[in-house]
Design an enzyme around this catalytic site. Structure first.
Site, PDB file in Angstrom:
ATOM      1  N   GLY A  18       0.804  -1.211   0.000  1.00  0.00           N
ATOM      2  CA  GLY A  18       0.000   0.000   0.000  1.00  0.00           C
ATOM      3  C   GLY A  18       0.833   1.254   0.000  1.00  0.00           C
ATOM      4  O   GLY A  18       1.794   1.405  -0.748  1.00  0.00           O
ATOM      5  N   ASP A  64      10.511  -5.572  15.157  1.00  0.00           N
ATOM      6  CA  ASP A  64       9.232  -5.287  15.804  1.00  0.00           C
ATOM      7  C   ASP A  64       9.365  -3.908  16.433  1.00  0.00           C
ATOM      8  O   ASP A  64      10.118  -3.719  17.393  1.00  0.00           O
ATOM      9  CB  ASP A  64       8.932  -6.341  16.866  1.00  0.00           C
ATOM     10  CG  ASP A  64       7.580  -6.149  17.549  1.00  0.00           C
ATOM     11  OD1 ASP A  64       7.054  -5.016  17.526  1.00  0.00           O
ATOM     12  OD2 ASP A  64       7.050  -7.117  18.114  1.00  0.00           O
ATOM     13  N   TYR A 158      -7.737   5.128  17.742  1.00  0.00           N
ATOM     14  CA  TYR A 158      -6.850   5.531  16.646  1.00  0.00           C
ATOM     15  C   TYR A 158      -6.578   7.040  16.708  1.00  0.00           C
ATOM     16  O   TYR A 158      -5.431   7.482  16.589  1.00  0.00           O
ATOM     17  CB  TYR A 158      -7.495   5.176  15.308  1.00  0.00           C
ATOM     18  CG  TYR A 158      -6.745   5.675  14.100  1.00  0.00           C
ATOM     19  CD1 TYR A 158      -5.660   4.967  13.587  1.00  0.00           C
ATOM     20  CD2 TYR A 158      -7.121   6.857  13.456  1.00  0.00           C
ATOM     21  CE1 TYR A 158      -4.963   5.434  12.476  1.00  0.00           C
ATOM     22  CE2 TYR A 158      -6.432   7.327  12.357  1.00  0.00           C
ATOM     23  CZ  TYR A 158      -5.361   6.610  11.864  1.00  0.00           C
ATOM     24  OH  TYR A 158      -4.681   7.078  10.767  1.00  0.00           O
ATOM     25  N   LYS A 162      -2.888   9.052  17.193  1.00  0.00           N
ATOM     26  CA  LYS A 162      -2.319   9.990  16.228  1.00  0.00           C
ATOM     27  C   LYS A 162      -2.177  11.395  16.818  1.00  0.00           C
ATOM     28  O   LYS A 162      -1.251  12.129  16.461  1.00  0.00           O
ATOM     29  CB  LYS A 162      -3.178  10.017  14.955  1.00  0.00           C
ATOM     30  CG  LYS A 162      -3.183   8.688  14.193  1.00  0.00           C
ATOM     31  CD  LYS A 162      -1.781   8.215  13.823  1.00  0.00           C
ATOM     32  CE  LYS A 162      -1.815   6.968  12.963  1.00  0.00           C
ATOM     33  NZ  LYS A 162      -0.454   6.491  12.611  1.00  0.00           N
TER      34      LYS A 162
END
Length: 263
Positions: A18, A64, A158, A162
């Site tokens: 993507g 990770d 979310y 952010k």
């Protein structure tokens, strides 16, 4: 305009698919040497192979991002391979629970997305900054989202992650500017692609009894420019902020959303 990125060493997280893959190829096209890091090495390798086939060097390092020691190892691998680290682009992240209110979101769901979207970026920045400070040069681009600029019902976890990443970005920008390091935040709006079409638009189409194309047009109508962001739009913003063309910009929020978050 020549962005003068040839032979700059760029560490990129989340390069496998993507937006991440498009950004990676854009930096390769500008002549960068690439260090591609993430957990799923098998998914990253095809992108790295394509970069190498274009004539640009690229290494893949398993990492990770939620484990600080692994981020330190990735930074060390970049220095061993190329001798310096000029650019860090943090793309890797998750979406968290979708359609759940804050009251419906579980503590585990909240912790998981905050850990990935905030801690992951902090760990990579913490790992590369000593090398950047020593060479007195660095560009860090954190890719967040417009829900980190405006609240969003049903996306609390979310959105919180952010907003937090913006705080990390701005604080680091204040602290490392003295070392000639720029730290900025790119906020994509809704980005066209399989997830947007097959999930977001499909869900709207089903709920409203409209076609997929009509759902896409409804989303586009939310933006001043009446179009949805593409991966290439995001890649161009990252290139700009990673170049010396933007030498006097640091700590900024750059929405790439066709006119929504700031209007």
């Amino acid at each position: 305009m020549d962005l003068k990125l040839t032979d700059r060493v760029a560490v990129i997280t989340g390069p496998a698919k993507g937006m991440g893959a498009v950004v990676t190829k854009a930096f390769a096209a500008e002549g960068c040497k690439l260090v591609l890091i993430g957990r799923d090495v098998a998914a990253i390798e095809p992108v790295a192979a394509e970069v190498r086939a274009s004539g640009r060097p690229a290494i893949v390092v398993p990492c990770d991002l939620t484990v600080p020691a692994q981020c330190d190892i990735a930074a060390k691998a970049a220095l061993e391979a190329f001798g310096r680290i000029d650019i860090l682009v943090n793309i890797a992240g998750g979406s968290g629970p979708i359609g759940k209110t804050g009251a419906q979101t579980t503590p585990d769901e909240f912790d998981e997305i905050v850990t990935l979207n905030m801690n992951g970026c902090f760990h990579t920045m913490h790992a590369v900054l000593p090398a950047m400070a020593e060479q007195r040069y660095g560009k860090i681009v954190n890719v967040g989202g417009t829900f980190g600029l405006r609240g969003r019902a049903g996306r609390m976890a979310y959105s919180a992650s952010k907003w937090g990443l913006r705080g990390i970005t701005k604080s680091f920008a204040l602290e490392v500017g003295q070392h000639n390091i720029n730290v900025n935040y790119v906020a994509p709006g809704m980005v066209d692609g399989p997830r947007f079409r097959d999930k977001v638009c499909a869900d709207m189409a089903k709920k409203l009894g409209i076609t997929l194309e009509e759902a896409m047009q409804r989303h586009a109508a939310d933006y001043a420019l009446r179009r949805v962001t593409t991966d290439s739009d995001v890649a161009n913003a990252c290139l700009f902020l990673a170049s010396d063309v933007s030498r006097q910009l640091t700590g900024v929020d750059m929405p790439v959303d066709g006119g929504w978050a700031m209007l």
